[in-house]
Design a protein around this motif. Structure first.
Motif, PDB file in Angstrom:
ATOM      1  N   VAL A  51       0.786  -1.264   0.034  1.00  0.00           N
ATOM      2  CA  VAL A  51      -0.029  -0.092  -0.009  1.00  0.00           C
ATOM      3  C   VAL A  51       0.969   1.332  -0.017  1.00  0.00           C
ATOM      4  N   ASP A  52       1.879   1.450   0.891  1.00  0.00           N
ATOM      5  CA  ASP A  52       2.715   2.706   0.949  1.00  0.00           C
ATOM      6  C   ASP A  52       3.940   2.260   0.591  1.00  0.00           C
ATOM      7  N   SER A  73      -4.258   1.369  -7.845  1.00  0.00           N
ATOM      8  CA  SER A  73      -4.765   2.734  -7.501  1.00  0.00           C
ATOM      9  C   SER A  73      -4.634   2.703  -5.946  1.00  0.00           C
ATOM     10  N   TRP A  75      -2.019   2.106  -4.288  1.00  0.00           N
ATOM     11  CA  TRP A  75      -0.554   2.374  -3.859  1.00  0.00           C
ATOM     12  C   TRP A  75      -0.585   3.780  -3.474  1.00  0.00           C
ATOM     13  N   SER A  76       0.140   4.200  -2.394  1.00  0.00           N
ATOM     14  CA  SER A  76       0.719   5.531  -1.953  1.00  0.00           C
ATOM     15  C   SER A  76       2.269   5.364  -2.057  1.00  0.00           C
ATOM     16  N   VAL A  77       2.747   6.164  -3.186  1.00  0.00           N
ATOM     17  CA  VAL A  77       4.021   6.268  -3.547  1.00  0.00           C
ATOM     18  C   VAL A  77       4.667   7.638  -3.413  1.00  0.00           C
ATOM     19  N   THR A  78       6.091   7.468  -2.503  1.00  0.00           N
ATOM     20  CA  THR A  78       6.512   8.292  -2.187  1.00  0.00           C
ATOM     21  C   THR A  78       8.010   8.469  -3.019  1.00  0.00           C
ATOM     22  N   ARG A  99      -1.488   9.522 -11.678  1.00  0.00           N
ATOM     23  CA  ARG A  99      -1.581   8.767 -10.301  1.00  0.00           C
ATOM     24  C   ARG A  99      -1.102  10.008  -9.219  1.00  0.00           C
ATOM     25  N   THR A 100      -1.191   9.882  -7.974  1.00  0.00           N
ATOM     26  CA  THR A 100      -0.670  10.917  -7.141  1.00  0.00           C
ATOM     27  C   THR A 100       0.751  10.207  -6.415  1.00  0.00           C
ATOM     28  N   PHE A 101       1.573  11.231  -6.354  1.00  0.00           N
ATOM     29  CA  PHE A 101       2.909  10.907  -5.813  1.00  0.00           C
ATOM     30  C   PHE A 101       3.247  11.772  -4.840  1.00  0.00           C
ATOM     31  N   ALA A 102       3.996  11.589  -3.761  1.00  0.00           N
ATOM     32  CA  ALA A 102       4.626  12.684  -3.110  1.00  0.00           C
ATOM     33  C   ALA A 102       6.238  12.578  -3.335  1.00  0.00           C
TER      34      ALA A 102
END
Length: 272
Positions: A51-52, A73, A75-78, A99-102
């Motif tokens: 997930v992270d 979808s 996944w939270s990707v940094t 997609r949303t990235f940090a």
């Protein structure tokens, strides 16, 4: 000859942005014999139930840009890199990825994240540049959750040996190699902090048909004088001629004009 591969100052200049790195990547992308591209192969190794996800030393984020549509979808990707210029390139490279990235600049040996923050961490072709590698590996373990996995790609000691033979002939000494974290010695380093360390190899080689390509690769390095461009081109042109037919098992000339370069690349999967 300056060993720029582990010098913080030299690395900051070399990787101020993705220009030099892209010059070296181009050689691999244009002439690889693999059926599956490296970025696709790297992504295939990642567990889909994560997930992270944290990427350290993300560079221009080619791994994520090339696999944009495959990123789950959930996944939270940094994405992090020690170079702010690289982070800017990564941000630009992912501008069209839905997609949303940090993003953030970070030293892998002093990550600004709490313990047990990520399910997966990627460290692709970067740990051999880290001077305080033991601290960095400890940090990677710290930010991973108990059931998390580190995916660390690197090269073997025989990687691109033919290219370095030519460079040595021109330069008078063998250029510095990134040997601090290889397929041969990386496992023992990871085992200091991870219980289960396994390796997967990416099988491919390079079949180069244009002498300009390895010359551009060489000139992207900090330890190669650009005034040697003509000498390098002549040396690689001669290497192409000498390699003609070497890999043709039938004794024909199917390989005329092809310079074969050995590749040794793989990924460590480390968990506890």
């Amino acid at each position: 000859m300056v060993d720029w591969l582990e010098s913080p100052t030299a690395l900051s200049e070399q990787y101020a942005d993705a220009t030099n790195l892209n010059a070296r990547i181009a050689l691999h992308e244009q002439y690889s014999t693999a059926e599956t591209g490296l970025r696709e192969w790297q992504f295939d190794q990642l567990a889909r139930d994560a997930v992270d996800v944290l990427a350290v030393g993300c560079g221009p984020a080619d791994l994520w840009a090339e696999n944009c549509e495959r990123i789950p979808s959930a996944w939270s990707v940094t994405l992090t890199d020690f170079s702010r210029g690289m982070i800017e390139d990564a941000h630009e490279n992912l501008a069209d990825c839905d997609r949303t990235f940090a993003f953030g600049a970070a030293d892998v040996a002093r990550l600004p994240f709490e313990d047990d923050s990520f399910d997966a961490v990627t460290a692709n072709h970067m740990l051999y540049h880290v001077p305080d590698r033991e601290d960095a590996i400890a940090e990677l373990r710290r930010v991973l959750r108990p059931d998390g996995t580190l995916y660390a790609t690197t090269n073997g000691e025989q990687n691109m040996v033919e290219l370095y033979d030519v460079l040595e002939a021109v330069l008078g000494e063998r250029p510095a190699r990134a040997t601090a974290f290889t397929l041969e010695n990386g496992g023992s380093q990871l085992e200091q902090h991870f219980d289960d360390v396994r390796i997967r190899r990416y099988e491919h080689s390079l079949a180069v048909t244009d002498p300009d390509a390895p010359v551009a690769y060489a000139l992207s390095r900090d330890d190669v004088d650009h005034s040697l461009a003509s000498d390098l081109h002549k040396a690689f042109a001669e290497a192409f001629e000498n390699k003609e037919g070497d890999h043709d098992s039938d004794g024909g000339d199917d390989d005329d004009g092809v310079f074969h370069i050995t590749k040794s690349v793989g990924m460590f999967r480390a968990s506890s």
